[in-house]
Design a protein around this motif. Structure first.
Motif, PDB file in Angstrom:
ATOM      1  N   PHE A   1       0.853  -1.189   0.000  1.00  0.00           N
ATOM      2  CA  PHE A   1       0.000   0.000   0.000  1.00  0.00           C
ATOM      3  C   PHE A   1       0.891   1.242   0.000  1.00  0.00           C
ATOM      4  O   PHE A   1       1.786   1.364   0.823  1.00  0.00           O
ATOM      5  N   ALA A   2       0.633   2.120  -0.945  1.00  0.00           N
ATOM      6  CA  ALA A   2       1.366   3.378  -1.052  1.00  0.00           C
ATOM      7  C   ALA A   2       0.419   4.434  -1.591  1.00  0.00           C
ATOM      8  O   ALA A   2      -0.681   4.124  -2.055  1.00  0.00           O
ATOM      9  N   SER A   3       0.853   5.668  -1.582  1.00  0.00           N
ATOM     10  CA  SER A   3      -0.023   6.742  -2.042  1.00  0.00           C
ATOM     11  C   SER A   3      -0.112   6.806  -3.566  1.00  0.00           C
ATOM     12  O   SER A   3      -1.035   7.429  -4.100  1.00  0.00           O
ATOM     13  N   THR A   4       0.826   6.171  -4.269  1.00  0.00           N
ATOM     14  CA  THR A   4       0.783   6.152  -5.733  1.00  0.00           C
ATOM     15  C   THR A   4       1.079   4.738  -6.242  1.00  0.00           C
ATOM     16  O   THR A   4       1.673   3.915  -5.545  1.00  0.00           O
ATOM     17  N   TYR A   5       0.685   4.496  -7.473  1.00  0.00           N
ATOM     18  CA  TYR A   5       0.987   3.219  -8.118  1.00  0.00           C
ATOM     19  C   TYR A   5       2.495   3.040  -8.237  1.00  0.00           C
ATOM     20  O   TYR A   5       3.033   1.967  -7.982  1.00  0.00           O
ATOM     21  N   LYS A   6       3.207   4.097  -8.613  1.00  0.00           N
ATOM     22  CA  LYS A   6       4.664   4.028  -8.715  1.00  0.00           C
ATOM     23  C   LYS A   6       5.286   3.656  -7.380  1.00  0.00           C
ATOM     24  O   LYS A   6       6.243   2.882  -7.323  1.00  0.00           O
ATOM     25  N   GLY A   7       4.743   4.194  -6.296  1.00  0.00           N
ATOM     26  CA  GLY A   7       5.250   3.836  -4.968  1.00  0.00           C
ATOM     27  C   GLY A   7       5.109   2.352  -4.690  1.00  0.00           C
ATOM     28  O   GLY A   7       6.026   1.714  -4.165  1.00  0.00           O
ATOM     29  N   CYS A   8       3.962   1.781  -5.069  1.00  0.00           N
ATOM     30  CA  CYS A   8       3.752   0.335  -4.913  1.00  0.00           C
ATOM     31  C   CYS A   8       4.747  -0.445  -5.763  1.00  0.00           C
ATOM     32  O   CYS A   8       5.333  -1.432  -5.306  1.00  0.00           O
TER      33      CYS A   8
END
Length: 109
Positions: free
Chosen positions: A69-76
């Motif tokens: 879980f992250a604030s952006t898809y890129k973070g994931c």
């Protein structure tokens, strides 16, 4: 030691992962209102290796799901890449209590 505990320990010992998630790595579910980014580990299955004629092998094949879980898809994707680098193809001793692992492999994404 349980395989999920050993994996949790391994991931928390990996500086590139903890630089992003800190210690926010949980088993089964995250606390309510936890800050992102974090990882949840769930054991999907744990199948014992069939016994041979002499005795049970004592070995298991476990399947674990890591939900990121992250604030952006890129973070994931970034966290996923770090996890793969850390454990995909790993063979050896996992965790502080020395769980012997024959191999860790990415099965699905």
């Amino acid at each position: 030691m349980l395989v999920e505990q050993a994996l949790l320990t391994k991931l928390l010992e990996t500086a590139t992962i903890t630089a992003i998630i800190g210690e926010r790595l949980y088993y089964l579910k995250a606390p309510q209102d936890v800050a992102v980014s974090y990882i949840v580990i769930t054991k999907v299955s744990d199948v014992p290796e069939p016994p041979n004629m002499a005795a049970a092998s004592g070995k298991n094949e476990a399947r674990l799901q890591l939900s990121i879980f992250a604030s952006t898809y890129k973070g994931c994707r970034d966290i996923s890449s770090l996890i793969k680098t850390t454990i995909d193809g790993f063979k050896g001793v996992l965790g502080t209590n020395g769980l012997a692992v024959g191999g860790c492999f990415l099965e699905n994404e």
